[in-house]
Design a protein around this motif. Structure first.
Motif, PDB file in Angstrom:
ATOM      1  N   THR A   1     -33.630  33.709   6.048  1.00 22.01           N
ATOM      2  CA  THR A   1     -32.867  33.959   4.826  1.00 22.01           C
ATOM      3  C   THR A   1     -31.415  33.533   5.022  1.00 22.01           C
TER       4      THR A   1
ATOM      5  N   ALA B   1     -40.505  38.408  -0.146  1.00 19.56           N
ATOM      6  CA  ALA B   1     -40.291  38.527  -1.594  1.00 19.56           C
ATOM      7  C   ALA B   1     -39.019  39.315  -1.880  1.00 19.56           C
ATOM      8  N   ASP B   2     -38.771  40.348  -1.054  1.00 17.54           N
ATOM      9  CA  ASP B   2     -37.552  41.147  -1.238  1.00 17.54           C
ATOM     10  C   ASP B   2     -36.310  40.294  -1.024  1.00 17.54           C
ATOM     11  N   TYR B   3     -36.331  39.504   0.054  1.00 26.21           N
ATOM     12  CA  TYR B   3     -35.169  38.670   0.391  1.00 26.21           C
ATOM     13  C   TYR B   3     -35.115  37.388  -0.429  1.00 26.21           C
ATOM     14  N   ASP B   4     -36.268  37.080  -1.089  1.00 31.45           N
ATOM     15  CA  ASP B   4     -36.400  35.824  -1.816  1.00 31.45           C
ATOM     16  C   ASP B   4     -36.222  34.621  -0.888  1.00 31.45           C
ATOM     17  N   THR B   5     -36.868  34.701   0.263  1.00 32.26           N
ATOM     18  CA  THR B   5     -36.854  33.581   1.206  1.00 32.26           C
ATOM     19  C   THR B   5     -38.000  32.639   0.845  1.00 32.26           C
ATOM     20  N   GLU B   6     -37.835  31.364   1.198  1.00 27.12           N
ATOM     21  CA  GLU B   6     -38.898  30.412   0.888  1.00 27.12           C
ATOM     22  C   GLU B   6     -39.996  30.523   1.950  1.00 27.12           C
TER      23      GLU B   6
ATOM     24  N   TYR C   1     -44.923  39.346  -4.398  1.00 28.35           N
ATOM     25  CA  TYR C   1     -43.857  39.017  -5.351  1.00 28.35           C
ATOM     26  C   TYR C   1     -43.914  39.938  -6.566  1.00 28.35           C
TER      27      TYR C   1
ATOM     28  N   ARG D   1     -40.506  40.350  -8.878  1.00 26.16           N
ATOM     29  CA  ARG D   1     -40.101  39.006  -9.267  1.00 26.16           C
ATOM     30  C   ARG D   1     -41.290  38.038  -9.257  1.00 26.16           C
TER      31      ARG D   1
ATOM     32  N   LYS E   1     -41.007  34.186  -9.389  1.00 21.41           N
ATOM     33  CA  LYS E   1     -40.592  33.378  -8.237  1.00 21.41           C
ATOM     34  C   LYS E   1     -41.784  32.851  -7.445  1.00 21.41           C
ATOM     35  N   TYR E   2     -42.965  33.449  -7.697  1.00 24.22           N
ATOM     36  CA  TYR E   2     -44.142  33.017  -6.943  1.00 24.22           C
ATOM     37  C   TYR E   2     -44.666  31.686  -7.474  1.00 24.22           C
TER      38      TYR E   2
END
Lengths: 233, 226, 415
Positions: free
Chosen positions: C200, C235-240, C262, C267, C270-271
């Protein structure tokens, strides 16, 4: 034709090897060919083996001839239709509204794998290994053929040591994996001995494999030098 | 409902298979279910193949980096399906085995897939060398032990190991490297293997039970979603 | 010069011998089929003794589909002589014509007929085969296969599995009731959160490889259950995250898992299905592609969790080369050394299966780890008691100790 095929094989071989230098178009081309052709290959093989061989032939069985030369007619196995239904449910993923039904075959597979492995692993790994570790350390009674009587036969010093190593190693290794107690004090010391054994195990396996990997490389060099370039052996 | 049915299926199938081991009339259940698995796997393959095509077509459409190679992948994939499913170029025709010798399909395996496989496999020799080098530099005690054991086994499998310690008298032959290698394999190595195998079997029992009892259910869509 | 019309002495001898063999051998043929099984060619037949003491018994603990046959081979079936070339098994089904059901090599003294049906009666016979003739054994009594509903030969396996499995369930239940259970820290798993955090911070993707086997391998399931935990953090950090797979079913399961994470993280938009892609079922084709992805996408963190074979080192070394943090785990002892040499953290065997429970911090899942420890404790106690008893029993010939060892060996025997 064969000559051309050998050139193709050599071209692809060198393309893959070029990756060791760095990523490059030649490697990318070899990779793209490898992925496309092999994905197609396995799709086709699995299709003929499973859908035709196992499913179709199971529902519409052909007559077989057994080893003794008798013609064997088999009953159709309609249970296979359950597999096909589950497979079809899997494809429902493609319809977003009812895609969640595809979790059923997934749940079936997970139940299968868990159920099948639980007893299999337990029997072959736990039971068998514990049984094999129960052994006398210093010697055993054997039938003396000369006198036809049982006599105590002591193991050699090296064997006694090996047996001790085997039992202590297995025991301390299990202590290392024990989750319910912190690795401190005497328990921690025992766990350290355990990881020592496990590392020697890995070292042995590492050393054992290195040689065979080298022979693979020699095999490829052999192809390039002799089959492709045609150097005289 | 969406959550309960899959949980029930896993529970039912898992429990049935565990007990089938002990009930002779049910002993073939595992084999039958494995057959179902094989069939489901091919259906799923349609999804996988669809994904492969979609990814590369989209790369091509959007002219993403290296899109040219996507064409190669797609052509290779399509060609194999064409000659394999229709058995084109198969000397025995449609009735023959798809991998019959001399068929285009099998020739592609022999001259394209096979050399590529062997070469990828052979790259391991280089990677083994670099991994050994890294293990050498490792400062921790575990890696040192690992490497020392590896070294003895490696030398023990070569004539060099014999030559290096041939001077050791027979009464101390256990210290000759080839003998040490055998000894490490049969005692230390076996002990470690046993501990690992027993641990694995218990890990499998616990994980399988978590799945069968529904304690572990991430594959069904998380803990909260439905 | 020999006259064509007269019979030479050699031929006369042959004819007489053949006739004699027919007369002597005929009674042993009993009820054998008359479809020309016994063929006399124009050579002298060697006489051999028939197999004896043929008995058929119902196979224990089956579904009634097996009958075991045992016999004493022909006394002429001797090494190096080669007059007996094999044995042929005949079976009469419900009084019908005897049919050949198997041909066995010389020296064979038993056979298991695995094609019997409940309710049928069978009579068997075995013939010793020479180069052109058969010498038939006695016929067996007629026998019907029986079905057993419970396999008592596996009773100890059942009991021990019940003990360990019961312990797992017991501790899950204890935890469910709110009792706090202690589980020590596991280094490789403590590093998982840091590894995700690192990606992240660096703004680079995470690569997740669930091994190269399908969903019918329990290691793949272990890898996927860990993915379930990791993807929550991701998903919490929104990392790829990027997960190339070599099996279509694993792709389906992987998507399901990440998607739900997700959704849980609130979110779902974002998935994307592109996070999990199918490459090829081919082992090294998959590896070639993953290696390419590694050097091109340069993930900050690589997870290698599942069933790995020779490719373990290729993947781990490439990951090392691109400077990724690597957390690996497998239950294949042969591949573990490579992970240890090339990765930052390695989950060894049992730790792979324990990982998702540990990471979940769900008390019930942690309870199952306690149950596992009961299994280990049982193994340790049995090993210590068994080794001590075996050593003392053998060294001082103490019969009670020796019987204890026999009992333990019987209980843990799986054959």
């Amino acid at each position: 034709m064969e000559h051309f095929a050998v050139w193709v094989a050599a071209f692809l071989t060198l393309g893959i090897v070029s990756f060791l230098y760095k990523d490059n178009p030649w490697y990318k081309l070899s990779e793209a060919i490898f992925v496309g052709i092999s994905a197609g290959y396995w799709f086709v093989v699995l299709f003929w083996d499973n859908i035709y061989g196992k499913f179709w032939n199971g529902i519409f069985p052909e007559e077989l001839i057994d080893s003794a030369g008798n013609v064997v007619t088999r009953e159709p196995d309609y249970w296979l239709l359950v597999g096909a239904v589950l497979g079809t449910l899997m494809l429902l993923r493609l319809i977003p509204k009812i895609g969640w039904i595809s979790r059923w075959p997934l749940a079936f597979i997970i139940g299968c794998t868990s159920g099948l492995y639980l007893i299999n692993y337990f029997s072959s790994n736990m039971m068998r290994q514990v049984e094999a570790t129960i052994m006398p350390l210093v010697g055993h009674w054997v039938l003396d053929p000369a006198t036809s009587q049982n006599a105590f036969s002591a193991f050699s010093g090296a064997d006694i040591f090996s047996n001790l190593v085997l039992v202590i190693g297995t025991f301390t290794g299990l202590v290392y994996f024990y989750f319910s107690k912190e690795h401190r004090g005497a328990f921690g010391g025992t766990a350290k001995v355990g990881i020592f054994f496990i590392m020697i195990t890995f070292g042995a396996s590492f050393g054992y494999t290195v040689m065979s990997r080298m022979s693979l490389l020699i095999g490829r060099a052999d192809f390039l030098l002799f089959d492709w370039l045609g150097l005289v052996r | 409902m969406k959550r309960q049915i899959p949980l029930f299926i896993t529970f039912f199938v898992g429990t049935l298979l565990i007990f089938s081991v002990f009930i002779p009339p049910m002993e073939t259940l595992g084999e039958n279910f494995t057959l179902f698995f094989d069939i489901i796997a091919v259906f799923a393959f349609f999804l996988g193949a669809g994904n492969l095509v979609r990814v590369h077509v989209s790369k091509l459409r959007k002219r993403k980096a290296d899109w040219g190679f996507s064409i190669v992948t797609l052509i290779g994939f399509g060609f194999m399906l064409f000659v394999g499913l229709l058995k084109i170029g198969n000397p025995g025709g449609i009735a023959a085995d798809v991998t019959a010798p001399g068929s285009w399909f099998q020739e592609m395996f022999n001259y394209v897939i096979n050399p590529l496989q062997s070469t990828m496999y052979a790259l391991l020799a280089f990677f083994v060398a670099s991994a050994s080098y890294r293990a050498f530099r490792a400062k921790n005690r575990e890696a040192t032990i690992l490497l020392m054991a590896a070294f003895v086994i490696l030398l023990g499998r070569t004539p060099l190991g014999m030559m290096l310690t041939a001077w050791i008298p027979d009464s101390l032959s256990i210290f000759q490297i080839p003998n040490m290698a055998v000894w490490i394999m049969n005692s230390f190595n076996l002990a470690g293997q046993r501990a690992i195998l027993i641990g694995i079997s218990l890990g499998v029992v616990a994980m399988s039970l978590r799945l069968i009892l529904g304690v572990e259910r991430t594959y069904l869509g998380g803990d909260d979603s439905g | 010069m020999r006259s064509r019309s007269s019979i030479s002495p050699g031929w006369t001898l042959l004819l007489v011998t053949t006739l004699l063999v027919c007369i002597v051998a005929a009674p042993t043929f009993g009820q054998m089929p008359d479809d020309g099984v016994i063929t006399f060619e124009d050579t002298v037949q060697v006489m051999v003794a028939a197999p004896t003491s043929l008995i058929a018994t119902d196979h224990k603990y089956d579904d009634g589909e097996k009958i075991d046959l045992q016999w004493v081979p022909s006394i002429d079936d001797l090494p190096g002589i080669g007059t007996v070339v094999g044995y042929r098994i005949y079976r009469q089904d419900d009084g019908g014509v005897a049919e050949v059901i198997a041909n066995l090599p010389a020296k064979a003294n038993h056979y298991r007929d695995e094609n019997t049906e409940l309710g049928h009666t069978y009579i068997y016979s075995v013939a010793a085969l020479t180069d052109g003739a058969e010498f038939m054994s006695n016929l067996t009594e007629s026998i019907s296969p029986e079905r057993e509903w419970i396999d008592f030969s596996k009773r100890y396996l059942f009991l021990i599995a019940l003990l360990v499995g019961g312990a797992v369930i017991y501790f899950i239940e204890i935890a469910r009731r709110g009792k706090k259970l202690f589980v020590r820290k596991i280094a490789g798993l403590e590093a998982v959160d840091d590894a995700v955090g690192r990606a992240t911070e660096m703004g680079r993707p995470i690569l997740f490889i669930p091994g190269i086997q399908d969903m019918d391998d329990v290691q793949t399931l272990a890898g996927l259950t860990i993915l379930g935990r990791i993807s929550k953090t991701i998903a919490d950090y929104d990392t790829e995250i990027f997960m190339p797979v070599s099996r279509s079913l694993v792709m389906t399961a992987g998507r399901e898992i990440i998607k739900s994470s997700y959704q849980t993280a609130g979110r779902p938009e974002k998935y994307s299905d592109n996070m999990v892609t199918y490459i090829t079922d081919e082992q090294f084709g998959y590896v070639a592609a993953v290696d390419g992805i590694m050097v091109r996408e340069k993930p900050a963190t690589v997870f290698l969790l599942g069933a790995f074979f020779a490719e373990s080192l290729i993947l781990a070394e490439t990951g090392n080369y691109i400077g990724a943090i690597q957390i690996a785990g497998t239950a294949r002892p042969a591949q573990l050394p490579f992970f240890i040499a090339a990765c930052d953290f390695t989950l060894i065997g049992e730790e792979l299966f324990a990982a998702s429970a540990y990471l979940s911090e769900d008390p019930k899942a942690l309870g199952s780890l306690k149950g596992q420890d009961v299994g280990k404790a049982v193994a340790m106690v049995i090993i210590v008691v068994g080794v001590l008893a075996a050593t003392m029993g053998q060294a001082w010939d103490i019969s009670s100790m020796n019987s204890l060892v026999d009992i333990l060996k019987t209980i843990f025997s799986t054959s």
